[in-house]
Design a protein around this motif. Sequence first.
Motif, short mmCIF file in Angstrom:
data_model
loop_
_atom_site.label_atom_id
_atom_site.label_comp_id
_atom_site.label_asym_id
_atom_site.label_seq_id
_atom_site.Cartn_x
_atom_site.Cartn_y
_atom_site.Cartn_z
N VAL A 71 1.02 -1.40 -0.08
CA VAL A 71 -0.26 0.18 0.10
C VAL A 71 0.91 1.18 0.23
O VAL A 71 0.65 2.29 -0.70
CB VAL A 71 -0.85 0.09 0.84
N LEU A 72 1.91 1.51 1.19
CA LEU A 72 2.78 2.34 0.58
C LEU A 72 3.71 2.44 -0.27
O LEU A 72 3.39 4.27 -1.05
CB LEU A 72 3.93 2.02 1.75
N ALA A 73 4.45 1.63 -1.75
CA ALA A 73 4.26 1.97 -2.53
C ALA A 73 3.59 2.50 -3.58
O ALA A 73 3.41 3.30 -4.07
CB ALA A 73 5.20 0.53 -2.78
N LEU A 74 2.20 1.99 -3.83
CA LEU A 74 1.00 2.20 -3.99
C LEU A 74 1.03 4.07 -4.06
O LEU A 74 0.27 4.56 -5.61
CB LEU A 74 -0.47 1.07 -3.90
N THR A 75 0.38 3.90 -3.04
CA THR A 75 0.42 5.42 -2.14
C THR A 75 1.43 6.52 -2.60
O THR A 75 0.87 7.73 -3.12
CB THR A 75 0.03 5.75 -0.82
N THR A 76 2.67 5.70 -2.96
CA THR A 76 3.77 6.84 -3.17
C THR A 76 3.36 6.95 -4.72
O THR A 76 3.93 8.25 -5.29
CB THR A 76 5.20 6.14 -3.28
N ALA A 77 2.86 6.25 -5.83
CA ALA A 77 3.32 6.14 -7.05
C ALA A 77 1.80 7.31 -7.18
O ALA A 77 1.60 7.78 -8.21
CB ALA A 77 3.02 4.35 -7.14
N LEU A 78 0.72 6.87 -6.95
CA LEU A 78 -0.95 7.41 -6.90
C LEU A 78 -0.57 8.95 -6.47
O LEU A 78 -0.70 9.72 -7.60
CB LEU A 78 -1.34 7.11 -5.90
N GLY A 79 0.63 9.03 -5.56
CA GLY A 79 0.77 11.02 -5.27
C GLY A 79 1.72 11.28 -6.37
O GLY A 79 2.89 12.70 -5.33
#
Length: 413
Positions: A71-79
Amino acid sequence: MAEALRAVDTGPDLSGLTSVFQPIVDLSTGAVVAHEGLTRGPTGPWRCPERIFADARSAGHLAELDEYCRVLALTTALGSGSASPSTLFLNIEPDGIPFGPPPEEAVAFLRRGGRIVLEFTERALTGDPARLQWFATRLRHVGIAVALDDVGSHPGSLALMAFLRPEVVKLDQRLVQGPLDDEVARVAAAVGAYAEQNEAVVLAEGIETLEHERRARALGATLGQGYRFGRPAALVEAAGPPPRAGTGAPVARPPEPPTRISPLAAVARVRPLHRGSVDEVRLAATMIEQRALTAEGPTVLLASMGPDGIPRGERARRFATVAEHSSLVTLFGVGTALPRGVRGAVLAPDDPLRTEWDVAVVGPHVAAALVARPCSTGEMEYTVVYDRDLVMEVARSLMSRTVPAAGVEMPGA
């Protein structure tokens, strides 16, 4: 997740975990087609997350920590705006397979046009292949592709690869960086055959030099990853729309429908059945099982017991011998009376497999199956199959009956 963060009492503040991203390139053009999301801890001995994951595993919170990192990787990518990866590879621990729906961050990433590839290690495949096959089907229902990581580090997984049907096969860096021996050649041949038959992408890891890149191409890789193309690094935030997945990025294959008929019924739709005595069918089963002993490379042997019931004597010894060097041997409907090294699966009372005598042997260089059942005359109706696609249909039908997910509904079921 809060419990997982508190699980490592003597460790760092896990809220200091960050995500970094390593590029994956098209070896023919050099274009970046994807990134792998990796986790890094705070500075010092916790920089690499191995110790954090080890402590979470011992505390019983590995699945929560593993999910948090994805989730951390996805959140970073989304932002990250236009710096966001168009295709994101994410890792999952073998014993961290979740039963719930994908996180909302994954859904958001997919909805905006990105692609997700979830990586499993060979250890996950050999440890619980049926559960992994079930989970892969769930992923494909939401458009997430599957990669099998570190292929070549555990040769036994080559026989199980056809059950998972990964869209991406990631070659272990040892194949790229180590000596070119017979084992490397065997792995390359098995992976190449699988990729051609299943339209899969081959990705080579550990490419650090031009020589490594040449080896990767010779091994059949079309995508590459390693320090030659870039080290793991933070994404640079940028304004503008995120990129969309382009040519060369893997695409999730359509999920396979749930198995609803027996192996024999599946074969009988396209092949005629013969009639013969029980002894005739017993001889055919013996020859199929012998192929698991004589085939080159690792194999998977799956069998229902038929009129012989619990294997005894020579047949029990044969199953035990196969189990010593095979990826998996599973017998269906035998309870707990199992030969050494053999796994068992209990059948539902109304499962048509209870009346069948089915045997399937699958490996990189072998595919053979027997399907049989008694008929009203006291004889058996049966046929032997060597067509790989049909053998795999039999084998997947058998494998689906070993899924340890009681009470969990399959998508589309």
